[in-house]
Design a protein around this motif. Structure first.
Motif, PDB file in Angstrom:
ATOM      1  N   LEU A   1       0.841  -1.188   0.000  1.00  0.00           N
ATOM      2  CA  LEU A   1       0.000   0.000   0.000  1.00  0.00           C
ATOM      3  C   LEU A   1       0.882   1.245   0.000  1.00  0.00           C
ATOM      4  N   ILE A   2       0.592   2.191  -0.897  1.00  0.00           N
ATOM      5  CA  ILE A   2       1.278   3.481  -0.855  1.00  0.00           C
ATOM      6  C   ILE A   2       0.740   4.258   0.338  1.00  0.00           C
ATOM      7  N   MET A   3       1.631   4.773   1.166  1.00  0.00           N
ATOM      8  CA  MET A   3       1.244   5.447   2.397  1.00  0.00           C
ATOM      9  C   MET A   3       0.941   6.930   2.142  1.00  0.00           C
ATOM     10  N   GLY A   4       0.450   7.603   3.182  1.00  0.00           N
ATOM     11  CA  GLY A   4       0.193   9.046   3.107  1.00  0.00           C
ATOM     12  C   GLY A   4      -1.280   9.360   2.961  1.00  0.00           C
ATOM     13  N   VAL A   5      -1.788  10.270   3.800  1.00  0.00           N
ATOM     14  CA  VAL A   5      -3.221  10.550   3.837  1.00  0.00           C
ATOM     15  C   VAL A   5      -3.575  11.881   3.172  1.00  0.00           C
ATOM     16  N   ASP A   6      -2.752  12.907   3.334  1.00  0.00           N
ATOM     17  CA  ASP A   6      -3.127  14.224   2.822  1.00  0.00           C
ATOM     18  C   ASP A   6      -2.028  14.808   1.951  1.00  0.00           C
ATOM     19  N   GLY A   7      -2.282  15.985   1.376  1.00  0.00           N
ATOM     20  CA  GLY A   7      -1.253  16.631   0.579  1.00  0.00           C
ATOM     21  C   GLY A   7      -1.811  17.584  -0.458  1.00  0.00           C
ATOM     22  N   VAL A   8      -0.890  18.175  -1.213  1.00  0.00           N
ATOM     23  CA  VAL A   8      -1.228  19.133  -2.262  1.00  0.00           C
ATOM     24  C   VAL A   8      -0.428  18.809  -3.518  1.00  0.00           C
ATOM     25  N   GLY A   9      -0.919  19.315  -4.645  1.00  0.00           N
ATOM     26  CA  GLY A   9      -0.216  19.079  -5.895  1.00  0.00           C
ATOM     27  C   GLY A   9      -0.764  19.931  -7.019  1.00  0.00           C
ATOM     28  N   GLU A  10      -0.398  19.565  -8.239  1.00  0.00           N
ATOM     29  CA  GLU A  10      -0.856  20.258  -9.442  1.00  0.00           C
ATOM     30  C   GLU A  10      -1.546  19.257 -10.362  1.00  0.00           C
ATOM     31  N   VAL A  11      -2.669  19.670 -10.928  1.00  0.00           N
ATOM     32  CA  VAL A  11      -3.435  18.800 -11.819  1.00  0.00           C
ATOM     33  C   VAL A  11      -2.649  18.523 -13.093  1.00  0.00           C
ATOM     34  N   ILE A  12      -2.563  17.248 -13.442  1.00  0.00           N
ATOM     35  CA  ILE A  12      -1.967  16.849 -14.721  1.00  0.00           C
ATOM     36  C   ILE A  12      -3.059  16.638 -15.760  1.00  0.00           C
ATOM     37  N   GLU A  13      -4.109  15.941 -15.354  1.00  0.00           N
ATOM     38  CA  GLU A  13      -5.265  15.756 -16.238  1.00  0.00           C
ATOM     39  C   GLU A  13      -6.524  15.661 -15.384  1.00  0.00           C
ATOM     40  N   ALA A  14      -7.646  16.127 -15.931  1.00  0.00           N
ATOM     41  CA  ALA A  14      -8.916  16.118 -15.209  1.00  0.00           C
ATOM     42  C   ALA A  14     -10.053  16.059 -16.215  1.00  0.00           C
ATOM     43  N   PRO A  15     -11.196  15.513 -15.838  1.00  0.00           N
ATOM     44  CA  PRO A  15     -12.342  15.472 -16.750  1.00  0.00           C
ATOM     45  C   PRO A  15     -12.821  16.879 -17.099  1.00  0.00           C
ATOM     46  N   GLY A  16     -13.345  17.026 -18.295  1.00  0.00           N
ATOM     47  CA  GLY A  16     -13.725  18.351 -18.788  1.00  0.00           C
ATOM     48  C   GLY A  16     -14.819  19.019 -18.005  1.00  0.00           C
ATOM     49  N   ASP A  17     -15.686  18.236 -17.349  1.00  0.00           N
ATOM     50  CA  ASP A  17     -16.800  18.822 -16.613  1.00  0.00           C
ATOM     51  C   ASP A  17     -16.481  19.070 -15.144  1.00  0.00           C
TER      52      ASP A  17
ATOM     53  N   GLY B   1     -14.329  21.365 -13.880  1.00  0.00           N
ATOM     54  CA  GLY B   1     -13.931  22.724 -13.546  1.00  0.00           C
ATOM     55  C   GLY B   1     -12.455  22.857 -13.250  1.00  0.00           C
ATOM     56  N   LEU B   2     -11.715  21.767 -13.398  1.00  0.00           N
ATOM     57  CA  LEU B   2     -10.280  21.772 -13.162  1.00  0.00           C
ATOM     58  C   LEU B   2      -9.539  21.727 -14.491  1.00  0.00           C
ATOM     59  N   ALA B   3      -8.351  22.311 -14.498  1.00  0.00           N
ATOM     60  CA  ALA B   3      -7.538  22.329 -15.704  1.00  0.00           C
ATOM     61  C   ALA B   3      -6.103  21.966 -15.355  1.00  0.00           C
ATOM     62  N   SER B   4      -5.377  21.481 -16.334  1.00  0.00           N
ATOM     63  CA  SER B   4      -3.972  21.137 -16.140  1.00  0.00           C
ATOM     64  C   SER B   4      -3.220  22.343 -15.591  1.00  0.00           C
ATOM     65  N   GLY B   5      -2.426  22.112 -14.546  1.00  0.00           N
ATOM     66  CA  GLY B   5      -1.658  23.190 -13.928  1.00  0.00           C
ATOM     67  C   GLY B   5      -2.304  23.798 -12.706  1.00  0.00           C
ATOM     68  N   ASP B   6      -3.601  23.521 -12.490  1.00  0.00           N
ATOM     69  CA  ASP B   6      -4.262  24.042 -11.294  1.00  0.00           C
ATOM     70  C   ASP B   6      -3.605  23.483 -10.037  1.00  0.00           C
ATOM     71  N   ARG B   7      -3.428  24.351  -9.058  1.00  0.00           N
ATOM     72  CA  ARG B   7      -2.953  23.901  -7.750  1.00  0.00           C
ATOM     73  C   ARG B   7      -4.161  23.420  -6.947  1.00  0.00           C
ATOM     74  N   VAL B   8      -4.016  22.257  -6.325  1.00  0.00           N
ATOM     75  CA  VAL B   8      -5.148  21.680  -5.602  1.00  0.00           C
ATOM     76  C   VAL B   8      -4.684  21.083  -4.278  1.00  0.00           C
ATOM     77  N   ILE B   9      -5.627  21.025  -3.345  1.00  0.00           N
ATOM     78  CA  ILE B   9      -5.442  20.309  -2.093  1.00  0.00           C
ATOM     79  C   ILE B   9      -6.361  19.100  -2.121  1.00  0.00           C
ATOM     80  N   LEU B  10      -5.877  17.981  -1.648  1.00  0.00           N
ATOM     81  CA  LEU B  10      -6.623  16.730  -1.723  1.00  0.00           C
ATOM     82  C   LEU B  10      -7.515  16.569  -0.489  1.00  0.00           C
ATOM     83  N   TYR B  11      -8.815  16.394  -0.709  1.00  0.00           N
ATOM     84  CA  TYR B  11      -9.711  15.966   0.357  1.00  0.00           C
ATOM     85  C   TYR B  11      -9.407  14.492   0.605  1.00  0.00           C
ATOM     86  N   PRO B  12      -9.156  14.084   1.863  1.00  0.00           N
ATOM     87  CA  PRO B  12      -8.566  12.760   2.098  1.00  0.00           C
ATOM     88  C   PRO B  12      -9.478  11.569   1.838  1.00  0.00           C
TER      89      PRO B  12
END
Length: 340
Positions: free
Chosen positions: A58-74, A76-87
């Protein structure tokens, strides 16, 4: 991609591995992770994991932040968006989800516990579990909000919301959740009392103008009564468990509330039922918070309501040292992990 993987229980069961990038199902998003934080549950997963449905490795770790690489078109997210992960990975369709209480989802899966987590260069999860951050957001601070601060938010603003005129006692305030609860209760205008030990920690809180009780050298309930004019605390935040439970109950005012989110020193304290019904006390369990509570937490942070305390940062390759530091009695606040 590189990831911290739990293969078996124990100190030698965790390694930094090279893995293929995960598949990204339709409707999900792929995130390049920037930073995450270390939480007490990570040590629990490493050393025990009992009661949590999961498979190894199992990959460990519960929370964190990152940048969107790909997301569905509907989404509201786009590549490069900074996001925080809801756990949570949640269904969105069961009764708790429809009521906006995602932590009670019938099929909820927590990152790093029930499914692969955030100590990795890439994470995929449903787009609804991502919250966009400002392009100017401090990513290190944001990375520590997802577990400790979200858990503290529900504890502080849940069944008995902290507010001016109320007194909040926070047990073991040097830890991540407890320190966050202290900050949030203070932000709410409540009188805050903390317990801790060690000259440096006691001085830290007192320099902030907060009453600090040394739990090794003082009788905590007596000290709370003295500081509250004999009334006691309206709300006690306790994530320690058996060691502090009796003191927490005896520190409560009549009609007060004890909120617990952990049991690191044991899960079976005396219930002290007579005290519960005679003084009409309430005990509430709490685990993280809803997506709406998460958004409120982020807005409060972005507005400058509080600044997360980060004790130390480690690179992903030094996860073993980060785990060791989590158990250091001198640590105060959160431990950060830089991934990219």
């Amino acid at each position: 991609m590189k990831a911290i993987v739990l293969h078996k229980r124990g100190l030698d069961g965790v390694s930094l591995d090279d893995l293929p990038a995960p598949d990204c199902p339709q409707g999900w998003a792929r995130v390049r992770m920037v930073a995450a934080s270390v939480n007490r549950v990570d040590l629990y997963m490493r050393d025990n994991g009992a009661g949590i449905t999961h498979d190894l490795p199992l990959i460990m770790g519960v929370d964190g932040v990152g940048e969107v690489i790909e997301a569905p078109g509907d989404s509201g997210l786009a590549s490069g968006d900074r996001v925080i992960l809801y756990p949570y990975e949640f269904c969105g369709a069961c009764r708790p989800c429809l009521a906006g209480d995602q932590p009670l989802c019938h099929s909820a899966r927590i990152l790093g516990e029930h499914r692969h987590g955030t100590f990795a260069e890439q994470v995929v999860l449903p787009a609804r579990s991502l919250v966009r951050l400002s392009p100017h957001a401090d990513m290190d601070q944001a990375a520590v909000l997802g577990v400790a601060y979200l858990t503290a938010w529900r504890m502080v603003f849940g069944q008995m919301p902290a507010a001016p005129g109320r007194t909040v006692l926070v047990q073991g305030a040097g830890g991540g959740v407890a320190y966050a609860a202290m900050q949030l209760a203070r932000m709410a205008g409540a009188q805050v009392i903390v317990t801790t030990t060690g000259d440096d920690k006691l001085a830290h809180f007192r320099n902030l103008g907060i009453e600090a009780i040394d739990y090794r050298g003082q009788d905590v309930p007596k000290a709370v009564l003295r500081l509250t004019g004999g009334e006691g605390a309206d709300l006690v935040i306790d994530n320690v468990g058996e060691r502090t439970w009796a003191a927490s109950l005896r520190s409560l005012a009549r009609g007060g509330h004890l909120v617990t989110c952990g049991a690191t020193t044991g899960a079976h304290p005396s219930a002290d039922i007579q005290r519960l019904f005679v003084r009409q006390l309430s005990v509430h369990g709490s685990t993280m918070g809803s997506l709406e509570e998460f958004r409120r937490l982020i807005r409060a942070w972005e507005a400058g309501g509080f600044v997360p305390l980060i004790d130390r940062a480690f690179p992903l390759a030094e996860m073993s040292a980060a785990f060791d530091h989590l158990e250091d009695p001198a640590r105060m606040g959160k431990i950060l992990v830089h991934i990219a």
